[in-house]
Design an enzyme around this catalytic site. Structure first.
Site, short mmCIF file in Angstrom:
data_model
loop_
_atom_site.label_atom_id
_atom_site.label_comp_id
_atom_site.label_asym_id
_atom_site.label_seq_id
_atom_site.Cartn_x
_atom_site.Cartn_y
_atom_site.Cartn_z
N HIS A 1 0.82 -1.21 0.00
CA HIS A 1 0.00 0.00 0.00
C HIS A 1 0.86 1.27 0.00
CE1 HIS A 1 -3.14 -2.90 1.26
NE2 HIS A 1 -3.88 -2.13 0.51
N HIS B 1 -2.28 -5.40 -6.38
CA HIS B 1 -2.43 -6.66 -5.65
C HIS B 1 -3.89 -7.10 -5.65
CE1 HIS B 1 -2.96 -3.43 -2.69
NE2 HIS B 1 -3.79 -4.25 -2.06
N CYS C 1 -14.15 -6.26 3.26
CA CYS C 1 -13.17 -6.40 2.20
C CYS C 1 -11.88 -6.93 2.80
CB CYS C 1 -12.94 -5.07 1.47
SG CYS C 1 -12.51 -3.72 2.55
N HIS D 1 -7.89 -9.14 1.64
CA HIS D 1 -6.94 -9.68 0.67
C HIS D 1 -6.81 -11.18 0.84
CE1 HIS D 1 -5.71 -5.52 1.63
NE2 HIS D 1 -5.58 -5.43 0.32
N GLU E 1 -5.62 -2.04 -6.54
CA GLU E 1 -6.12 -3.40 -6.37
C GLU E 1 -6.79 -3.93 -7.63
OE1 GLU E 1 -6.76 -3.51 -1.60
OE2 GLU E 1 -8.55 -3.11 -2.80
#
Length: 180
Positions: free
Chosen positions: A25, A31, A66, A68, A113
């Site tokens: 970030h 990513h 949300c 990853h 993202e």
């Protein structure tokens, strides 16, 4: 369980490697991410207010959850995991669409993202993880859209970006779900 690495990807979502989440970030590296929109049986969207202690966008309202995928974790599994970790909910999730975005955040970080968006329907009451979310509310999509127009500073940048497409995509999701 918090994962500290994200999956770096190319413009077609092909894995390129891993990087520590905060560093990705900080450097604005593309990513993989998952975004979940859960609706109640009345069609109202479950919003969460992010915990104040989050390293970015704390206190802002956003989609249901949300996160990853961990290295070697499927996106659908990551979406289910994050829904449970953040909101204490489990429900069937359906892949809805994917998108790519690069959004600068107010603290110098960048959300770059390749996002996989999932829809679900649940009548369960959330059981918030206080490290992730500090409040929730169900709201009709039309009311959420109006509020984001009048008070955009109350919402996360990715939510403001994706929300305008959600009503049409949700109606398509319902049409396919209940077709034949």
């Amino acid at each position: 369980m918090a994962f500290t690495e994200v999956i770096l990807v190319d413009e077609r979502d092909q894995p390129l490697g891993r990087m520590e989440k905060l560093k990705a970030h900080q450097e604005g590296m593309l990513h993989r991410a998952v975004t979940v929109y859960v609706f109640n049986p009345a069609g109202e969207l479950l919003l969460q207010q992010r915990a104040e202690g989050k390293y970015h966008c704390g206190g802002l309202w956003s989609n249901t959850c949300c996160g990853h995928p961990a290295p070697h974790e499927e996106t659908a599994s990551a979406a289910q995991r994050r829904l449970y970790e953040e909101m204490g909910l489990s429900c069937a999730l359906t892949p809805a669409f994917s998108l790519q975005y690069r959004l600068p955040l107010s603290n110098g970080l960048v959300e770059h993202e390749f996002g996989h968006v999932f829809f679900g329907i649940s009548g369960q009451a959330p059981k918030l993880n206080p490290a992730e979310a500090m409040a929730y509310r169900y709201q009709p999509l039309e009311a959420v859209l109006a509020e984001t127009r009048y008070n955009p500073a109350l919402f996360t940048p990715w939510f403001l970006l994706t929300l305008p497409d959600i009503p049409a995509r949700f109606h398509e999701f319902l049409r396919l779900r209940y077709a034949g």
